[in-house]
Design a protein around this motif. Structure first.
Motif, short mmCIF file in Angstrom:
data_model
loop_
_atom_site.label_atom_id
_atom_site.label_comp_id
_atom_site.label_asym_id
_atom_site.label_seq_id
_atom_site.Cartn_x
_atom_site.Cartn_y
_atom_site.Cartn_z
N ASP A 25 -8.27 13.16 3.08
CA ASP A 25 -9.58 12.57 3.11
C ASP A 25 -9.78 12.30 1.44
O ASP A 25 -10.15 13.28 0.69
CB ASP A 25 -10.60 13.15 3.63
CG ASP A 25 -12.12 12.22 3.35
OD1 ASP A 25 -13.35 12.63 4.12
OD2 ASP A 25 -11.94 11.01 2.76
N LEU A 36 -13.70 5.86 6.11
CA LEU A 36 -13.05 6.74 5.19
C LEU A 36 -11.62 6.21 4.57
O LEU A 36 -11.08 5.47 5.09
CB LEU A 36 -12.80 8.25 5.93
CG LEU A 36 -13.72 8.87 6.88
CD1 LEU A 36 -13.09 10.15 7.32
CD2 LEU A 36 -14.58 9.51 5.47
N TRP A 37 -11.69 6.52 3.34
CA TRP A 37 -10.31 6.17 2.55
C TRP A 37 -9.43 7.54 2.94
O TRP A 37 -9.76 8.64 2.72
CB TRP A 37 -10.37 6.26 1.02
CG TRP A 37 -10.77 5.03 0.54
CD1 TRP A 37 -12.08 4.54 0.43
CD2 TRP A 37 -10.24 3.78 0.19
NE1 TRP A 37 -12.26 3.22 -0.21
CE2 TRP A 37 -10.82 2.82 -0.08
CE3 TRP A 37 -8.73 3.49 0.33
CZ2 TRP A 37 -10.35 1.49 -0.32
CZ3 TRP A 37 -8.21 2.32 0.07
CH2 TRP A 37 -9.05 1.10 -0.31
N ASP A 75 -1.98 4.87 0.92
CA ASP A 75 -3.40 4.71 0.94
C ASP A 75 -3.99 3.70 1.69
O ASP A 75 -3.43 2.82 1.41
CB ASP A 75 -4.06 4.78 -0.49
CG ASP A 75 -3.83 6.03 -1.32
OD1 ASP A 75 -4.23 5.77 -2.42
OD2 ASP A 75 -3.45 7.17 -0.79
N ASP A 76 -5.05 4.10 2.47
CA ASP A 76 -5.66 2.71 3.06
C ASP A 76 -7.02 3.28 3.75
O ASP A 76 -7.32 4.43 3.65
CB ASP A 76 -4.82 2.52 4.64
CG ASP A 76 -4.95 1.26 5.00
OD1 ASP A 76 -4.32 0.42 5.78
OD2 ASP A 76 -6.05 0.44 4.36
N PHE A 77 -7.95 2.25 3.90
CA PHE A 77 -9.33 2.64 4.25
C PHE A 77 -9.35 2.23 5.86
O PHE A 77 -9.04 1.33 6.32
CB PHE A 77 -10.12 1.37 3.56
CG PHE A 77 -11.74 1.84 3.96
CD1 PHE A 77 -12.48 0.88 4.64
CD2 PHE A 77 -12.40 2.87 3.36
CE1 PHE A 77 -13.61 0.93 5.00
CE2 PHE A 77 -13.79 2.84 3.64
CZ PHE A 77 -14.43 2.08 4.73
N LYS A 102 0.78 -1.31 -0.01
CA LYS A 102 -0.10 -0.01 -0.08
C LYS A 102 0.96 1.29 -0.15
O LYS A 102 0.50 2.22 -0.13
CB LYS A 102 -0.76 0.12 1.33
CG LYS A 102 -1.78 -1.13 1.19
CD LYS A 102 -2.63 -1.14 2.75
CE LYS A 102 -3.50 -2.31 2.73
NZ LYS A 102 -4.34 -2.41 4.02
N SER A 155 -14.74 5.42 -8.81
CA SER A 155 -15.60 4.37 -8.92
C SER A 155 -16.78 4.41 -9.66
O SER A 155 -17.11 3.71 -10.54
CB SER A 155 -16.07 3.45 -7.40
OG SER A 155 -16.76 2.43 -7.59
N HIS A 197 -5.47 9.22 2.43
CA HIS A 197 -3.89 9.19 1.63
C HIS A 197 -3.15 10.03 2.98
O HIS A 197 -3.40 10.97 3.08
CB HIS A 197 -4.06 9.96 0.61
CG HIS A 197 -2.56 10.06 -0.14
ND1 HIS A 197 -1.95 9.27 -0.69
CD2 HIS A 197 -1.83 11.21 -0.04
CE1 HIS A 197 -0.82 9.73 -1.16
NE2 HIS A 197 -0.52 10.83 -0.52
N THR A 235 -11.92 9.98 0.23
CA THR A 235 -12.96 9.27 0.05
C THR A 235 -13.92 9.44 -1.18
O THR A 235 -14.40 8.74 -2.08
CB THR A 235 -14.05 9.26 1.35
OG1 THR A 235 -13.07 8.95 2.53
CG2 THR A 235 -15.11 8.36 1.18
N ARG A 292 -12.27 8.53 -4.27
CA ARG A 292 -12.10 7.01 -4.67
C ARG A 292 -13.88 6.85 -5.12
O ARG A 292 -13.84 6.03 -5.91
CB ARG A 292 -12.10 6.41 -3.31
CG ARG A 292 -10.58 6.36 -2.92
CD ARG A 292 -9.82 5.05 -3.80
NE ARG A 292 -8.43 5.02 -3.05
CZ ARG A 292 -7.85 3.72 -3.29
NH1 ARG A 292 -8.27 2.77 -4.02
NH2 ARG A 292 -6.60 3.55 -2.97
N GLU A 293 -14.70 7.40 -4.36
CA GLU A 293 -16.04 7.06 -4.92
C GLU A 293 -16.21 7.67 -6.32
O GLU A 293 -17.03 6.97 -7.08
CB GLU A 293 -17.18 7.83 -3.86
CG GLU A 293 -16.96 7.11 -2.52
CD GLU A 293 -17.88 7.76 -1.33
OE1 GLU A 293 -17.97 7.17 -0.23
OE2 GLU A 293 -18.47 8.72 -1.80
#
Length: 492
Positions: free
Chosen positions: A153, A128-129, A117-119, A103, A162, A131, A155, A158-159
């Motif tokens: 943040d 939250l995702w 990066d991590d969730f 990661k 996606s 960085h 998130t 990422r969303e």
């Protein structure tokens, strides 16, 4: 894993904060006014700074975190080191690989820094995702005295990514499905027309979803650039703080010698007529070089003052660039001051690759949104730096005035842009950089800002010979919401 975590976080003991406390009030003020969540730990893994943005996103107050080793608490259910803890000890990359697996990656900007990066499911309402970037802090001897870690943040990004992928897949599937249906129903005109209308409606809805995803990515791009700037400022602060620390250490020794000399004078006042006392005082004066101390102490103080001024200048330039007050009102601004502040902020990005030549003309103040114009300047200068190869190049910034407009020209000696790609460089998501090196939103964002100012952005480039970007802005802002949205490009 638990025993390794305890070993890396260290045993409970009184922390030595001498090195990190050098940043003092200025660093604390900067971190608290910084919109990027940031915390600092010392060499004993004790938190020394926990800014307001950290309080907001992680839900833990500064009072409950500072002077503790609880930096893991907001992220994990059991005790383990965070990224900042891992870069302090020896063989940091092996420990980082142990806890973060695939990661993480090394920072391209700062030596010894890492990012990942991590969730985290326990943050926010549904996780939250994040960085996060951690960089080591050094003293004047090059020794690691702590680490700074900033969080972002991602998130929404990422969303959005996606959603973008899902929309793209939906679009491909929809096109395949509708094409097959249209081929089967080609003989029935009414059915074909109805299908085309329905397909157009669905494509319009998908386009609206894509536009929303693009807006989210544009905002993420801006937040990412602020995080990068914060890490760069922390890097720039290390040098002036280092020699301030060194000078004050020397000054402390000088003052001790002066007190020793004064004490000798006091003890010898009633015996000053004794030859042996006079000789001892002279010997002591020569031994500690009292005359030299009187000359050197003011010099040391002046150097220290210059270092403090430099720190203040860096912090002030960051505030001027990012406009912490988020003022979006049109105002009169000095374009040259904005360029200088931006160059100081991105200095760490370009100083190893290019010489910057400023060719300023006598231009008036312009009515604009200063923070947005600074963003455009930063995008153009950083892009110019990235275009320059291994050999050191030149970036020239030139300003002129003509009638009721001012022009800002940024030219470089980089690789240039192929002629067939020039017309596409302002398109969202288009980039000539390798995968993972750019989002393709910098020039698109710059184009939108210039158009918002009723200006023009022009480009002239030739592969292998460099590029010239010219921004033309009106001196006085005129609200013109019906201005054209077509791209402007042409030879200079």
């Amino acid at each position: 894993m638990e025993s390794a975590a305890n070993s890396l976080l260290g045993a409970e003991k009184t922390p030595d904060q001498a090195a990190l406390n050098l940043m003092g009030f200025e660093l604390s003020q900067f971190l608290d006014s910084n919109p990027v969540p940031t915390f600092v730990i010392n060499n004993d893994h004790v938190i020394t700074h926990w800014n307001k943005a950290c309080e907001h996103i992680l839900g833990y107050s500064s009072a409950s975190m500072v002077q503790t080793r609880r930096q893991w608490v907001p992220f994990y259910r059991s005790k383990r080191p965070v990224l900042a803890d891992l870069i302090i000890g020896d063989d940091s990359e092996r420990h980082i690989s142990e806890f973060y697996s695939q990661k993480y990656k090394g920072s391209q900007l700062i030596k010894g820094a890492y990012e990942a990066d991590d969730f985290f499911p326990n943050l926010g309402l549904s996780g939250l995702w994040i960085h996060f970037t951690a960089a080591p802090l050094y003293n004047s001897k090059g020794e690691i005295v702590g680490a700074i870690e900033s969080l972002e943040d991602i998130t929404e990004r990422r969303e959005a990514e996606s959603a973008l992928r899902q929309a793209h897949d939906n679009l491909e599937n929809l096109v395949k499905k509708r094409t097959a249906q249209l081929a089967a129903d080609i003989r029935q005109r009414e059915t074909v027309e109805h299908e085309l209308i329905r397909r157009n409606t669905e494509l319009t809805e998908l386009n609206a979803q894509l536009s929303k995803a693009q807006e989210q990515l544009l905002q993420s791009e801006k937040l990412a650039s602020i995080g990068q700037l914060a890490a760069g400022v922390a890097h720039e602060i290390n040098n002036p703080v280092g020699y301030i620390f060194s000078n004050f250490g020397t000054l402390e020794n000088y003052m001790a010698s002066l007190f020793q000399m004064l004490q000798a004078y006091e003890e010898s006042e009633q015996h000053i007529s004794a030859p042996e006392v006079t000789a001892r005082l002279k010997q002591l004066r020569d031994q500690i070089e009292l005359d030299f101390l009187k000359e050197d102490i003011p010099v040391l103080m002046q150097q220290s003052k210059e270092g403090i001024v430099r720190v203040r200048k860096i912090v002030q330039d960051l505030k001027d660039f990012s406009r912490v007050d988020n003022n979006q009102e049109w105002q009169w601004a000095n374009l040259h001051q904005g360029i200088d502040s931006t160059l100081n902020i991105v200095n760490n990005e370009i100083k190893y690759k290019a010489d910057v030549i400023k060719d300023y003309g006598p231009i008036p103040d312009i009515e604009c949104l200063p923070s947005q114009i600074n963003q455009v300047i930063m995008n153009l200068v950083v892009n110019a730096s990235h275009a320059i190869g291994n050999e050191r190049g030149t970036i020239r910034i030139r300003t002129t005035v003509q009638d009721d407009t001012v022009s800002l020209e940024v030219s470089d000696t980089g690789c240039g842009i192929p002629k067939e790609l020039v017309s596409r460089i302002f398109d969202p998501f288009f980039t000539t950089k390798p995968i993972g090196k750019g989002t393709g939103l910098g020039l698109s964002l710059s184009y939108g800002i210039v158009k918002k100012h009723n200006g023009q952005i022009l480009v002239s480039s030739e592969a292998g010979k460099g590029s010239v970007f010219t921004i033309v802005l009106p001196i006085t802002h005129v609200d013109n919401s019906s201005s054209s949205h077509s791209h402007e490009s042409g030879e200079q």
